[in-house]
Scaffold this motif. Sequence first.
Motif, PDB file in Angstrom:
ATOM      1  N   ASP A 300       0.838  -1.187   0.000  1.00  0.00           N
ATOM      2  CA  ASP A 300       0.000   0.000   0.000  1.00  0.00           C
ATOM      3  C   ASP A 300       0.884   1.252   0.000  1.00  0.00           C
ATOM      4  O   ASP A 300       2.100   1.176   0.217  1.00  0.00           O
ATOM      5  N   ALA A 301       0.302   2.400  -0.265  1.00  0.00           N
ATOM      6  CA  ALA A 301       1.073   3.644  -0.396  1.00  0.00           C
ATOM      7  C   ALA A 301       1.861   3.984   0.867  1.00  0.00           C
ATOM      8  O   ALA A 301       3.031   4.380   0.790  1.00  0.00           O
ATOM      9  N   ASP A 302       1.243   3.826   2.031  1.00  0.00           N
ATOM     10  CA  ASP A 302       1.927   4.169   3.281  1.00  0.00           C
ATOM     11  C   ASP A 302       3.146   3.276   3.513  1.00  0.00           C
ATOM     12  O   ASP A 302       4.208   3.749   3.929  1.00  0.00           O
ATOM     13  N   SER A 303       2.992   1.995   3.250  1.00  0.00           N
ATOM     14  CA  SER A 303       4.108   1.056   3.454  1.00  0.00           C
ATOM     15  C   SER A 303       5.259   1.349   2.491  1.00  0.00           C
ATOM     16  O   SER A 303       6.433   1.329   2.871  1.00  0.00           O
ATOM     17  N   ILE A 304       4.910   1.632   1.237  1.00  0.00           N
ATOM     18  CA  ILE A 304       5.936   1.950   0.243  1.00  0.00           C
ATOM     19  C   ILE A 304       6.676   3.220   0.649  1.00  0.00           C
ATOM     20  O   ILE A 304       7.909   3.299   0.587  1.00  0.00           O
ATOM     21  N   TYR A 305       5.929   4.207   1.088  1.00  0.00           N
ATOM     22  CA  TYR A 305       6.497   5.470   1.559  1.00  0.00           C
ATOM     23  C   TYR A 305       7.493   5.238   2.689  1.00  0.00           C
ATOM     24  O   TYR A 305       8.628   5.743   2.658  1.00  0.00           O
ATOM     25  N   GLU A 306       7.090   4.457   3.667  1.00  0.00           N
ATOM     26  CA  GLU A 306       7.968   4.187   4.813  1.00  0.00           C
ATOM     27  C   GLU A 306       9.228   3.437   4.405  1.00  0.00           C
ATOM     28  O   GLU A 306      10.337   3.727   4.871  1.00  0.00           O
ATOM     29  N   LYS A 307       9.085   2.464   3.522  1.00  0.00           N
ATOM     30  CA  LYS A 307      10.244   1.656   3.094  1.00  0.00           C
ATOM     31  C   LYS A 307      11.214   2.497   2.285  1.00  0.00           C
ATOM     32  O   LYS A 307      12.444   2.348   2.442  1.00  0.00           O
ATOM     33  N   VAL A 308      10.696   3.339   1.414  1.00  0.00           N
ATOM     34  CA  VAL A 308      11.573   4.198   0.608  1.00  0.00           C
ATOM     35  C   VAL A 308      12.323   5.175   1.515  1.00  0.00           C
ATOM     36  O   VAL A 308      13.522   5.404   1.336  1.00  0.00           O
ATOM     37  N   LYS A 309      11.604   5.728   2.487  1.00  0.00           N
ATOM     38  CA  LYS A 309      12.266   6.659   3.421  1.00  0.00           C
ATOM     39  C   LYS A 309      13.385   5.978   4.180  1.00  0.00           C
ATOM     40  O   LYS A 309      14.474   6.537   4.363  1.00  0.00           O
ATOM     41  N   SER A 310      13.135   4.759   4.624  1.00  0.00           N
ATOM     42  CA  SER A 310      14.169   4.022   5.360  1.00  0.00           C
ATOM     43  C   SER A 310      15.358   3.697   4.466  1.00  0.00           C
ATOM     44  O   SER A 310      16.498   3.686   4.916  1.00  0.00           O
ATOM     45  N   PHE A 311      15.097   3.456   3.203  1.00  0.00           N
ATOM     46  CA  PHE A 311      16.150   3.143   2.242  1.00  0.00           C
ATOM     47  C   PHE A 311      17.052   4.370   2.008  1.00  0.00           C
ATOM     48  O   PHE A 311      18.254   4.251   1.827  1.00  0.00           O
ATOM     49  N   LEU A 312      16.418   5.545   2.027  1.00  0.00           N
ATOM     50  CA  LEU A 312      17.185   6.772   1.840  1.00  0.00           C
ATOM     51  C   LEU A 312      18.016   7.126   3.068  1.00  0.00           C
ATOM     52  O   LEU A 312      19.026   7.786   2.945  1.00  0.00           O
TER      53      LEU A 312
END
Length: 312
Positions: A300-312
């Motif tokens: 979902d959008a929220d999960s993708i957002y969180e994972k991308v942020k953690s990756f950065l």
Amino acid sequence: MSDVKKIATRESYGNALAELGKAHDEVVVLDADLAAATKTGVFKKAFPERHIDCGIAECNMMGVAAGLAAAGKVPFASSFAMFAAGRAFEQVRNSIGYPKLNVKIGATHAGISVGEDGATHQCNEDIALMRTIPGMVVINPSDDIEAKAAVQAAYEHAGPVYMRFGRLAVPVINDKPEYKFELGKGVVLREGKDITIIATGLPVANCLEAAEKLAADGVDAKVINIHTIKPLDEELVVAAAKETGKVVTVEEHSIIGGLGSAVCDVLSAKAPTQVMKIGINDTYGESGPAVELVKKYGLDADSIYEKVKSFL
């Protein structure tokens, strides 16, 4: 995106087949006792003499499709992804792929969004299986417009094609005058310089929403829709990786052998880049409401957002 029009791509498949049938008498549709679910029933209603119900015998259906193609017809063989790619893999490989026959496979109900049908029917391995067949084109459309365009492109392509469709209604995101579907070419949906998100199928719309959330945090994410996983748009993938320096792939499929693996194959050879793969980890799905499963498995959008942020 609750106010956005949503349509399941399996619906798009059925409607596109009916339109294709009007223009081309050589189009024949085969199904394995699932015409109501795969939506090939729309074609059956319009052209009953060109619809063949092969019963619950998917392997035989692929053989019938191969015979029809050899006789000059353009068959669209349809079933759930688990049966079309999984159960009938040998027949697809040997009877369709090996002789390079002009068979189109319409695989519906792919991924965890099959929902309550559970792990046995949630095929998260089909892209990986079909990618390995020499000469097989693999398409995974993101919405109604792209799914209809994919059916037309599959018809126009000479050779075997695997198309992946979903059960869950997804937002229509490609309803723009400039939209153009071309086999083997990705679509840049959002420009960005900080990170590249490469997605396919159901999660594409969620990736766009996640990119908006990232933008609010000052992160400029480039979003690319890869509807054709094989052949992959290597030029676009490499250029984006060089531009942003980091890549995230998102798919409603196993992280083993799907879009993420295809992207990593290319980048490791042509532009070594740090990549994070978001998808179904090395696990089976489970029974539950489709939307809840998409959320639980991190698509979902929220999960993708969180994972991308953690990756950065």
